[in-house]
Motif scaffolding. Structure first.
Motif, PDB file in Angstrom:
ATOM      1  N   PHE A 161      -0.058  -7.615  -9.687  1.00 29.83           N
ATOM      2  CA  PHE A 161      -1.200  -6.758  -9.372  1.00 29.83           C
ATOM      3  C   PHE A 161      -2.487  -7.573  -9.290  1.00 29.83           C
ATOM      4  O   PHE A 161      -2.663  -8.569  -9.995  1.00 29.83           O
ATOM      5  CB  PHE A 161      -1.360  -5.653 -10.416  1.00 29.83           C
ATOM      6  CG  PHE A 161      -0.280  -4.595 -10.350  1.00 29.83           C
ATOM      7  CD1 PHE A 161       0.571  -4.502  -9.270  1.00 29.83           C
ATOM      8  CD2 PHE A 161      -0.129  -3.697 -11.385  1.00 29.83           C
ATOM      9  CE1 PHE A 161       1.564  -3.533  -9.205  1.00 29.83           C
ATOM     10  CE2 PHE A 161       0.849  -2.712 -11.335  1.00 29.83           C
ATOM     11  CZ  PHE A 161       1.705  -2.640 -10.247  1.00 29.83           C
ATOM     12  N   GLY A 162      -3.391  -7.108  -8.430  1.00 31.73           N
ATOM     13  CA  GLY A 162      -4.647  -7.799  -8.198  1.00 31.73           C
ATOM     14  C   GLY A 162      -5.785  -7.280  -9.056  1.00 31.73           C
ATOM     15  O   GLY A 162      -5.600  -6.405  -9.922  1.00 31.73           O
ATOM     16  N   PRO A 163      -7.001  -7.778  -8.824  1.00 30.08           N
ATOM     17  CA  PRO A 163      -8.163  -7.392  -9.629  1.00 30.08           C
ATOM     18  C   PRO A 163      -8.459  -5.900  -9.598  1.00 30.08           C
ATOM     19  O   PRO A 163      -8.982  -5.358 -10.571  1.00 30.08           O
ATOM     20  CB  PRO A 163      -9.304  -8.189  -8.997  1.00 30.08           C
ATOM     21  CG  PRO A 163      -8.655  -9.324  -8.297  1.00 30.08           C
ATOM     22  CD  PRO A 163      -7.329  -8.825  -7.843  1.00 30.08           C
ATOM     23  N   GLY A 164      -8.134  -5.234  -8.504  1.00 25.11           N
ATOM     24  CA  GLY A 164      -8.407  -3.804  -8.411  1.00 25.11           C
ATOM     25  C   GLY A 164      -7.676  -3.013  -9.469  1.00 25.11           C
ATOM     26  O   GLY A 164      -8.223  -2.066 -10.050  1.00 25.11           O
ATOM     27  N   PRO A 236       7.383 -16.331  17.019  1.00 21.50           N
ATOM     28  CA  PRO A 236       6.607 -16.433  18.259  1.00 21.50           C
ATOM     29  C   PRO A 236       5.560 -15.344  18.466  1.00 21.50           C
ATOM     30  O   PRO A 236       4.460 -15.638  18.941  1.00 21.50           O
ATOM     31  CB  PRO A 236       7.687 -16.376  19.345  1.00 21.50           C
ATOM     32  CG  PRO A 236       8.914 -16.920  18.672  1.00 21.50           C
ATOM     33  CD  PRO A 236       8.834 -16.452  17.254  1.00 21.50           C
ATOM     34  N   LYS A 237       5.862 -14.096  18.154  1.00 23.80           N
ATOM     35  CA  LYS A 237       4.934 -12.995  18.441  1.00 23.80           C
ATOM     36  C   LYS A 237       4.323 -12.439  17.157  1.00 23.80           C
ATOM     37  O   LYS A 237       4.182 -11.233  16.986  1.00 23.80           O
ATOM     38  CB  LYS A 237       5.648 -11.875  19.191  1.00 23.80           C
ATOM     39  CG  LYS A 237       6.188 -12.281  20.556  1.00 23.80           C
ATOM     40  CD  LYS A 237       6.897 -11.113  21.234  1.00 23.80           C
ATOM     41  CE  LYS A 237       7.493 -11.517  22.567  1.00 23.80           C
ATOM     42  NZ  LYS A 237       8.235 -10.385  23.196  1.00 23.80           N
ATOM     43  N   ALA A 238       3.936 -13.329  16.268  1.00 19.78           N
ATOM     44  CA  ALA A 238       3.429 -12.898  14.971  1.00 19.78           C
ATOM     45  C   ALA A 238       1.912 -12.864  14.940  1.00 19.78           C
ATOM     46  O   ALA A 238       1.242 -13.668  15.589  1.00 19.78           O
ATOM     47  CB  ALA A 238       3.941 -13.829  13.878  1.00 19.78           C
ATOM     48  N   ARG A 239       1.384 -11.921  14.171  1.00 18.38           N
ATOM     49  CA  ARG A 239      -0.034 -11.888  13.858  1.00 18.38           C
ATOM     50  C   ARG A 239      -0.195 -11.619  12.373  1.00 18.38           C
ATOM     51  O   ARG A 239       0.748 -11.206  11.699  1.00 18.38           O
ATOM     52  CB  ARG A 239      -0.761 -10.847  14.695  1.00 18.38           C
ATOM     53  CG  ARG A 239      -0.519  -9.405  14.304  1.00 18.38           C
ATOM     54  CD  ARG A 239      -1.137  -8.499  15.348  1.00 18.38           C
ATOM     55  NE  ARG A 239      -1.470  -7.195  14.813  1.00 18.38           N
ATOM     56  CZ  ARG A 239      -1.400  -6.081  15.508  1.00 18.38           C
ATOM     57  NH1 ARG A 239      -1.013  -6.114  16.765  1.00 18.38           N
ATOM     58  NH2 ARG A 239      -1.742  -4.924  14.965  1.00 18.38           N
ATOM     59  N   TYR A 240      -1.400 -11.864  11.877  1.00 15.78           N
ATOM     60  CA  TYR A 240      -1.644 -11.897  10.440  1.00 15.78           C
ATOM     61  C   TYR A 240      -2.629 -10.813  10.030  1.00 15.78           C
ATOM     62  O   TYR A 240      -3.578 -10.508  10.751  1.00 15.78           O
ATOM     63  CB  TYR A 240      -2.202 -13.270  10.075  1.00 15.78           C
ATOM     64  CG  TYR A 240      -2.489 -13.479   8.609  1.00 15.78           C
ATOM     65  CD1 TYR A 240      -1.479 -13.843   7.739  1.00 15.78           C
ATOM     66  CD2 TYR A 240      -3.781 -13.346   8.110  1.00 15.78           C
ATOM     67  CE1 TYR A 240      -1.732 -14.073   6.392  1.00 15.78           C
ATOM     68  CE2 TYR A 240      -4.053 -13.567   6.764  1.00 15.78           C
ATOM     69  CZ  TYR A 240      -3.029 -13.929   5.913  1.00 15.78           C
ATOM     70  OH  TYR A 240      -3.292 -14.143   4.588  1.00 15.78           O
ATOM     71  N   ALA A 241      -2.389 -10.246   8.851  1.00 17.88           N
ATOM     72  CA  ALA A 241      -3.344  -9.311   8.247  1.00 17.88           C
ATOM     73  C   ALA A 241      -3.220  -9.440   6.733  1.00 17.88           C
ATOM     74  O   ALA A 241      -2.211  -9.920   6.217  1.00 17.88           O
ATOM     75  CB  ALA A 241      -3.077  -7.878   8.690  1.00 17.88           C
ATOM     76  N   GLU A 242      -4.273  -8.997   6.030  1.00 24.45           N
ATOM     77  CA  GLU A 242      -4.266  -9.025   4.569  1.00 24.45           C
ATOM     78  C   GLU A 242      -4.588  -7.648   4.019  1.00 24.45           C
ATOM     79  O   GLU A 242      -5.315  -6.870   4.641  1.00 24.45           O
ATOM     80  CB  GLU A 242      -5.315 -10.004   4.035  1.00 24.45           C
ATOM     81  CG  GLU A 242      -4.908 -11.450   4.085  1.00 24.45           C
ATOM     82  CD  GLU A 242      -5.900 -12.348   3.372  1.00 24.45           C
ATOM     83  OE1 GLU A 242      -5.660 -13.565   3.347  1.00 24.45           O
ATOM     84  OE2 GLU A 242      -6.918 -11.849   2.848  1.00 24.45           O
ATOM     85  N   ILE A 243      -4.065  -7.389   2.829  1.00 26.04           N
ATOM     86  CA  ILE A 243      -4.436  -6.201   2.083  1.00 26.04           C
ATOM     87  C   ILE A 243      -5.051  -6.661   0.768  1.00 26.04           C
ATOM     88  O   ILE A 243      -4.619  -7.653   0.177  1.00 26.04           O
ATOM     89  CB  ILE A 243      -3.218  -5.279   1.847  1.00 26.04           C
ATOM     90  CG1 ILE A 243      -3.646  -3.995   1.140  1.00 26.04           C
ATOM     91  CG2 ILE A 243      -2.101  -5.989   1.105  1.00 26.04           C
ATOM     92  CD1 ILE A 243      -2.558  -2.928   1.109  1.00 26.04           C
ATOM     93  N   ASP A 244      -6.088  -5.952   0.314  1.00 25.17           N
ATOM     94  CA  ASP A 244      -6.820  -6.337  -0.890  1.00 25.17           C
ATOM     95  C   ASP A 244      -6.059  -5.855  -2.125  1.00 25.17           C
ATOM     96  O   ASP A 244      -6.414  -4.865  -2.763  1.00 25.17           O
ATOM     97  CB  ASP A 244      -8.232  -5.742  -0.856  1.00 25.17           C
ATOM     98  CG  ASP A 244      -9.090  -6.200  -2.023  1.00 25.17           C
ATOM     99  OD1 ASP A 244      -8.744  -7.215  -2.659  1.00 25.17           O
ATOM    100  OD2 ASP A 244     -10.115  -5.541  -2.315  1.00 25.17           O
ATOM    101  N   ALA A 245      -4.993  -6.571  -2.441  1.00 28.31           N
ATOM    102  CA  ALA A 245      -4.121  -6.207  -3.560  1.00 28.31           C
ATOM    103  C   ALA A 245      -3.321  -7.427  -3.944  1.00 28.31           C
ATOM    104  O   ALA A 245      -3.463  -8.505  -3.352  1.00 28.31           O
ATOM    105  CB  ALA A 245      -3.199  -5.055  -3.156  1.00 28.31           C
ATOM    106  N   GLY A 246      -2.455  -7.260  -4.953  1.00 31.50           N
ATOM    107  CA  GLY A 246      -1.556  -8.321  -5.358  1.00 31.50           C
ATOM    108  C   GLY A 246      -0.215  -8.203  -4.672  1.00 31.50           C
ATOM    109  O   GLY A 246      -0.022  -7.401  -3.742  1.00 31.50           O
ATOM    110  N   HIS A 247       0.738  -9.001  -5.140  1.00 37.96           N
ATOM    111  CA  HIS A 247       2.078  -9.016  -4.565  1.00 37.96           C
ATOM    112  C   HIS A 247       2.696  -7.621  -4.551  1.00 37.96           C
ATOM    113  O   HIS A 247       3.403  -7.246  -3.621  1.00 37.96           O
ATOM    114  CB  HIS A 247       2.952  -9.973  -5.383  1.00 37.96           C
ATOM    115  CG  HIS A 247       4.330 -10.145  -4.867  1.00 37.96           C
ATOM    116  ND1 HIS A 247       4.652 -11.080  -3.897  1.00 37.96           N
ATOM    117  CD2 HIS A 247       5.504  -9.513  -5.181  1.00 37.96           C
ATOM    118  CE1 HIS A 247       5.947 -11.011  -3.642  1.00 37.96           C
ATOM    119  NE2 HIS A 247       6.493 -10.065  -4.398  1.00 37.96           N
ATOM    120  N   GLY A 248       2.418  -6.847  -5.585  1.00 41.42           N
ATOM    121  CA  GLY A 248       2.986  -5.508  -5.698  1.00 41.42           C
ATOM    122  C   GLY A 248       2.159  -4.443  -5.021  1.00 41.42           C
ATOM    123  O   GLY A 248       2.037  -3.324  -5.544  1.00 41.42           O
TER     124      GLY A 248
END
Length: 279
Positions: A161-164, A236-248
């Motif tokens: 889990f992240g800081p949130g 080949p057809k990948a793009r990236y995104a992030e979520i403001d959380a931890g691994h879980g």
């Protein structure tokens, strides 16, 4: 509950899965120590427009097998067997953690079956650092089994889990979570962790043809950013995104997690031939 049988490397397996909704196929693959219930928030968000298939992998839920070691290929075969039994010719595919590794393997070995791919907290191969993590998990699980402790469950919020999460919880609430996790962990968590140790998807990444979202958690303390970048560079057809959380993230921020995946899925084209209705 639907079930389907298949032969895996160590013997026979019977895969139990949920099927919900109507529309194009969507297959969801859970992480280590979890089960298909992990996906309920996402299923509720998309069941009005997707036929959602969520299997239990060996070691989790209602799926049964020979009880010995399982390979990543075995688990991918189990997921594909559930999709086949549900009548899905092609499908969108989403995986979390070990589920992301399973989904990557399936998409690389059966590229014609996968319409789009979402990989949350996935990794390209288990390097020395990640193997040390998994070996530590196994030691905690062994101690828990021997002494009735909750060491593994107590570790999970710290690493997953992240800081949130920590900003909105207190000691009593965290303790309640730990006790809940202790009772929820799949009986085959150690077996699945052994499979985690064997992952090497690098030869398969270039074979994936589906549009892919590599979804990282900004505060992931288990999977290093370099692992996410390896997936991004290799597919080949990948793009990236992030979520403001931890691994879980599926447990830490289920609504935000579902929203990220739903937005990507809703971008994908649909053809009438690929629509399945579940009664």
């Amino acid at each position: 509950m639907p079930r389907t049988g298949l032969r895996i490397s160590g013997g026979d397996a019977v895969v139990e899965y949920d099927i919900t909704g109507t529309g194009p196929g969507l297959v969801l693959v859970h992480g280590t120590g979890a089960g298909r219930e992990q996906w309920l928030p996402l299923t509720e968000a998309v069941a009005d427009r997707f036929t959602v298939v969520a299997p239990d992998c060996s070691g989790s839920g209602g799926t049964t097998d020979h009880g010995g070691p399982v390979t990543l290929a075995d688990l991918a075969d189990e997921v594909l067997a559930a999709a086949n039994d549900a009548g899905l010719d092609t499908f969108h595919l989403v995986g979390h953690s070990l589920g992301a590794a399973i989904a990557t393997h399936l998409a690389g070995t059966h590229p014609g079956r996968v319409r789009s791919l979402v990989l949350h907290a996935g990794w390209a191969h288990t390097d020395t650092r990640l193997d040390a993590e998994f070996r530590y998990w196994l030691e905690l699980l062994s101690a828990d089994a021997a002494h009735g402790t909750s060491l593994f469950a107590r570790m999970l919020p710290l690493t997953a889990f992240g800081p949130g999460y920590w900003a909105r919880t207190d000691a009593a609430a965290n303790e309640e979570l730990v006790q809940g996790l202790t009772g929820m962990l799949a009986p085959g968590t150690a077996r699945q962790t052994e499979t985690d140790r064997t992952v090497d998807l690098r030869p398969l990444l270039g074979r994936i043809t589906a549009p892919t979202l590599v979804l990282a958690s900004a505060h992931d303390r288990i999977i290093a950013p370099e692992q996410q970048q390896a997936l991004l560079a290799g597919i080949p057809k990948a793009r990236y995104a992030e979520i403001d959380a931890g691994h879980g993230a599926p447990a830490e921020d289920p609504a935000g997690f579902a929203a990220r995946i739903t937005a990507f899925l809703d971008e994908q084209p649909t053809t009438p031939a690929e629509t399945v209705t579940v009664h």
